[in-house]
Write a protein that holds these residues in place. Structure first.
Motif, short mmCIF file in Angstrom:
data_model
loop_
_atom_site.label_atom_id
_atom_site.label_comp_id
_atom_site.label_asym_id
_atom_site.label_seq_id
_atom_site.Cartn_x
_atom_site.Cartn_y
_atom_site.Cartn_z
N VAL A 1 -28.24 6.19 -25.40
CA VAL A 1 -29.29 6.90 -24.68
C VAL A 1 -30.47 5.98 -24.34
O VAL A 1 -31.22 6.23 -23.39
N THR A 2 -30.62 4.89 -25.10
CA THR A 2 -31.73 3.99 -24.82
C THR A 2 -31.30 2.80 -23.93
O THR A 2 -32.14 2.04 -23.48
N ALA A 3 -29.99 2.68 -23.66
CA ALA A 3 -29.50 1.51 -22.92
C ALA A 3 -30.00 1.51 -21.48
O ALA A 3 -30.39 0.47 -20.94
N ASN A 4 -29.96 2.66 -20.83
CA ASN A 4 -30.43 2.77 -19.45
C ASN A 4 -31.50 3.86 -19.43
O ASN A 4 -31.20 5.03 -19.67
N ASP B 1 -33.40 5.42 -17.17
CA ASP B 1 -33.29 6.58 -16.27
C ASP B 1 -32.16 7.51 -16.73
O ASP B 1 -32.33 8.72 -16.76
N ALA B 2 -31.03 6.91 -17.09
CA ALA B 2 -29.91 7.73 -17.56
C ALA B 2 -30.30 8.48 -18.83
O ALA B 2 -29.91 9.63 -19.03
N GLY B 3 -31.08 7.83 -19.68
CA GLY B 3 -31.51 8.46 -20.92
C GLY B 3 -32.40 9.67 -20.67
O GLY B 3 -32.23 10.72 -21.28
N ASP C 1 -28.91 6.62 -8.61
CA ASP C 1 -27.65 6.37 -7.92
C ASP C 1 -26.55 5.78 -8.80
O ASP C 1 -25.52 5.38 -8.32
N PHE C 2 -26.78 5.77 -10.13
CA PHE C 2 -25.71 5.16 -10.93
C PHE C 2 -24.42 5.96 -10.93
O PHE C 2 -23.35 5.44 -11.04
N GLU C 3 -24.52 7.28 -10.79
CA GLU C 3 -23.29 8.07 -10.73
C GLU C 3 -23.43 9.20 -9.73
O GLU C 3 -22.93 10.29 -9.94
N GLY C 4 -24.13 8.94 -8.65
CA GLY C 4 -24.27 10.00 -7.64
C GLY C 4 -25.18 11.09 -8.11
O GLY C 4 -25.72 11.05 -9.22
N SER C 5 -25.35 12.07 -7.28
CA SER C 5 -26.33 13.11 -7.59
C SER C 5 -25.73 14.25 -8.38
O SER C 5 -26.37 15.26 -8.59
N PRO D 1 -22.58 16.30 -16.68
CA PRO D 1 -23.24 15.37 -17.59
C PRO D 1 -22.36 14.20 -18.00
O PRO D 1 -22.82 13.08 -18.11
N ASP D 2 -21.06 14.45 -18.18
CA ASP D 2 -20.17 13.38 -18.63
C ASP D 2 -20.16 12.22 -17.65
O ASP D 2 -20.01 11.08 -18.02
N ALA D 3 -20.32 12.57 -16.37
CA ALA D 3 -20.18 11.55 -15.34
C ALA D 3 -21.19 10.43 -15.52
O ALA D 3 -20.91 9.28 -15.21
N VAL D 4 -22.34 10.77 -16.09
CA VAL D 4 -23.38 9.77 -16.25
C VAL D 4 -22.92 8.64 -17.16
O VAL D 4 -23.32 7.50 -17.03
N PHE D 5 -22.04 8.98 -18.07
CA PHE D 5 -21.68 7.99 -19.07
C PHE D 5 -20.27 7.44 -18.92
O PHE D 5 -19.78 6.73 -19.76
N GLN D 6 -19.61 7.82 -17.83
CA GLN D 6 -18.24 7.32 -17.67
C GLN D 6 -18.25 5.89 -17.17
O GLN D 6 -19.16 5.47 -16.48
#
Lengths: 328, 423
Positions: free
Chosen positions: B247-250, B252-254, B408-412, B418-423
């Motif tokens: 969760v701290t790696a990226n 915005d993703a976090g 834009d890391f995994e689209g909108s 939620p899973d898509a963010v971390f795939q």
């Protein structure tokens, strides 16, 4: 939305503005859809008042009309659980047969009072309850109480369809098209996001639920989990939902010809696959060949979802937001 | 005059000084505090589950009304911290993939133990809805002969849990334990929770409903498993743990993960699946803790978890407050009006959920609120639903205000999937 709108204002002073996609969606997609639904539920109610046989045709016509609007799950459909009462599915714990059996066993007089019937469990109301009563052997044999129950369900559906249409016509349509002020939509972007969510959630539901549930896993396909399988309209529902979602996608992508063409082609592929399937209730998922074809259809819908998420969303400047399918 | 001017100057200074002195909160700070809260919250879940484990061992060693009651009390306490962790689920794949082991629901409890005749047998969806492992040392599952002569944590987690690919076959976690302590609630919309006699755990002649030794073994195995599963998750949030480093790696993703957890738990899960559905179905057992009648607390502490994440504060089971840079700070920097709106809505939801809890604790149980035509109950439950739906709208606005809607890391579809963010 509004940014494009504002730009038009600047470059074309004095010219009458074209309608926004949201306005067009309300006029040519949403209102006609709910008008058709109210018309069909009216016909169903009238037919059930005449007798409780030969209701299959008005049942199917009502279901067809519902498929034109079943993705519009916001605003008027969410008041008083209207959409759930119209179509309670998936029913993972068998609430519909259980609730119907309970009403029948008790000969519950609630069917004689429309106001009280509106308080009955959503599982015993709407299209799926009616499907059980018309098509399932446990419920399909005629007696007086069953007929009263069918009439109560038909009248309840007609009331709900009228209420949804009235809300859309009298207030919600303008709330969606004139954001700001008292509207729950603060900006045009929020209104556009609502329709974008309806599109993406509708696609997700058709892929994950309408197709994903009967597919189950390779080792354990679940044909009994297909939507409306008792009346053999599982595939028809997929086709009609795709047709309606295509309509909405075309409206939302109007200002973006490249994306519009891509979406149109992707819908074409999905609809062609569905039309060739010839498996009305998805019973074929138990055979490798049948399963393969349903999976191909599902994958093609997931391609539409990808275009929607990665192209259309950013072009509209909206994010998917949260929907009712989030969670387990 | 002079002194008036001076005091005005002091007042002005007092008003502006904090703003000048406060450095901008960074996303990294917010994520670090979020991880600290998760670590403390799962840590409390472990501590209270261990207390439950001690109470269960006492019940098994010396079954009595008192030891059964102590075990129930320990279970209820263990739910207080755990429910607050549910806000970590949906944004964090590591939590979502794991949580089915500890909090799966709803369950076909007949898989585990005896049930009332009204429960019925196998269903269309679940062939093993009435398997009754406690009474059957061997059975056939999906074509395989299963040796269940020893009831072990492994049997529960590897063989029985989600048996036959059916999610309602819940063999492990809080709700399996709840069923083993309370039994079925057969009171419908009437007063009272499940009423399992303590003699279900008595050994020898006093044993009721048969197989008391196997029932005790099941309860112990499920409780031991709960403790070890929670310990694993607490470790993931400690310094160097996988959940924290992901969760701290990226940044915005976090932040998206934080907001996704808040929105998905508020809307689809709690307002929809857990609250509105039960009300629409008027089914007294369509509630999250149907055996113990603890659903009012489930919803309340879920709501509190959402508020915790936004405010960046968590009150621990031992009275230790974890507090630090928060989403509220971040949103306030971007759009102060939206921050006020969000805090107000979260408070209103907590008031509505608090009313459900208040009424339930005064005797109007959650399953009674679900009864057909019970207008007071409907108003209470829908008050909570309305608050949760309303706050979700503001959570969506926060995503936009923080500029994360077009990450834009995994689209909108990051919020939708939620899973898509971390795939």
């Amino acid at each position: 939305m509004m940014r494009v709108f504002a730009l038009c204002l600047m470059v074309l002073p004095g010219v009458t503005l074209a309608q926004t996609p949201v306005q067009r969606a309300v006029d040519v997609h949403i209102l006609p859809g709910f008008q058709a639904l109210a018309q069909q539920t009216g016909a169903l109610k009238a037919a059930s008042a005449v007798g409780c046989t030969d209701l299959e045709a008005p049942y199917h016509q009502t279901f067809d009309a519902w498929m034109g609007v079943s993705h519009l799950r916001f605003g008027p459909t969410e008041v008083e659980d209207r959409a759930f009462a119209m179509a309670f599915w998936p029913d993972t714990k068998g609430f519909t047969p259980k609730s119907l059996s309970a009403l029948i066993a008790d000969q519950d007089p609630v069917v004689r009072d429309p106001a009280l019937f509106a308080e009955v469990s959503v599982a015993a109301r709407g299209l799926f309850a009616l499907e059980f009563l018309l098509y399932d052997d446990r419920f399909a044999s005629g007696d007086t109480y069953r007929c009263g129950l069918i009439r109560a369900i038909a009248a309840d559906m007609d009331r709900i369809a009228d209420d949804i249409l009235a809300d859309w016509t009298l207030s919600y349509g303008s709330e969606l098209t004139t954001p700001g002020g008292d509207s729950r939509y603060r900006t045009g972007d929020e209104a556009a996001q609502e329709l974008f969510k309806a599109l993406s959630t509708g696609l997700q539901f058709t892929s994950d639920t309408r197709l994903g549930r009967p597919l189950g896993t390779f080792d354990k396909p679940r044909p009994n989990r297909a939507e409306a399988r008792r009346s053999a309209r599982s595939l028809r529902n997929v086709l009609l939902s795709l047709a309606s979602l295509r309509d909405l996608a075309a409206l939302l992508s109007e200002g973006h010809p490249g994306t519009a063409a891509e979406l149109d082609a992707a819908f074409d592929r999905s609809i062609a696959l569905a039309e060739r399937l010839e498996d009305p209730d998805f019973a074929g998922v138990t055979t490798p060949q049948g399963r393969f074809r349903v999976e191909a259809l599902k994958n093609s819908i997931d391609e539409i979802r990808a275009i929607t998420a990665t192209r259309l969303g950013p072009q509209l400047g909206v994010a998917a937001g949260f929907n009712s399918l989030d969670g387990d | 005059m002079k002194s008036a001017l001076l005091s005005t100057a002091i007042a002005a200074f007092a008003l502006t000084a904090p703003a000048l002195a406060t450095a901008e909160v960074s996303k990294a700070d917010v994520l670090a505090n979020y991880s600290d809260i998760a670590a403390a919250n799962y840590g409390d879940s472990v501590t209270t589950a261990k207390a439950l484990q001690v109470a269960v061992e006492a019940l098994i060693a010396t079954p009595s009304v008192e030891t059964l009651q102590s075990a129930k009390a320990a279970w209820l306490m263990s739910r207080v911290p755990y429910q607050q962790t549910e806000v970590f689920r949906f944004g964090n794949a590591i939590v979502d993939d794991w949580e089915g082991k500890v909090n799966a629901w709803p369950l076909d409890e007949g898989l585990i133990d005896y049930v009332d005749a009204s429960y019925g047998g196998p269903t269309d969806d679940n062939e093993f809805a009435a398997l009754n492992v406690v009474a059957n040392p061997s059975f056939t599952l999906s074509g395989n002969e299963i040796d269940a002569s020893q009831i072990t944590p492994e049997l529960l987690s590897d063989t029985l849990h989600e048996a036959d690919g059916v999610e309602a076959n819940v063999a492990t976690g809080y709700h399996a334990i709840e069923f083993l302590l309370w039994g079925q609630d057969l009171n419908g919309h009437g007063t009272g929770a499940g009423n399992r006699p303590w003699t279900d755990y008595a050994q020898g002649e006093a044993c009721t409903h048969g197989n008391c030794d196997r029932r005790a073994a099941y309860l112990k195995a499920a409780t031991d498993l709960l403790v070890s599963d929670l310990e694993w998750m607490a470790a993931q949030w400690a310094e160097g743990g996988d959940a924290r480093s992901t969760v701290t790696a990226n940044e915005d993703a976090g932040i998206v993960a934080m907001l996704t957890g808040m929105g998905s738990l508020s809307y689809g899960e709690t307002a929809g699946e857990r609250m509105r559905l039960g009300l629409m179905l008027n089914d007294p057992e369509e509630e999250h803790s149907c055996f113990a009648d603890n659903t009012h607390n489930d919803h309340y502490y879920d709501g509190l978890g959402v508020q915790n994440v936004y405010l960046g504060q968590y009150m621990g089971a031992d009275g230790t407050l974890v507090a630090g840079p928060s989403l509220s700070d971040l949103v306030g920097q971007a759009d102060p009006v939206l921050d006020v709106e969000m805090r107000e809505k979260l408070s209103r939801t907590m008031l509505a959920l608090g009313r459900i809890k208040t009424a339930a604790e005064a005797g109007f149980a959650y399953d009674q609120m679900l009864e057909r035509g019970n207008l007071g109950g409907e108003a209470l439950v829908m008050g909570g639903v309305a608050g949760l739906i309303d706050q979700t709208k503001s959570i969506e606005r926060a995503v936009v205000a923080l500029g994360l809607d077009q990450v834009d890391f995994e689209g909108s579809d990051s919020l939708d999937n939620p899973d898509a963010v971390f795939q």
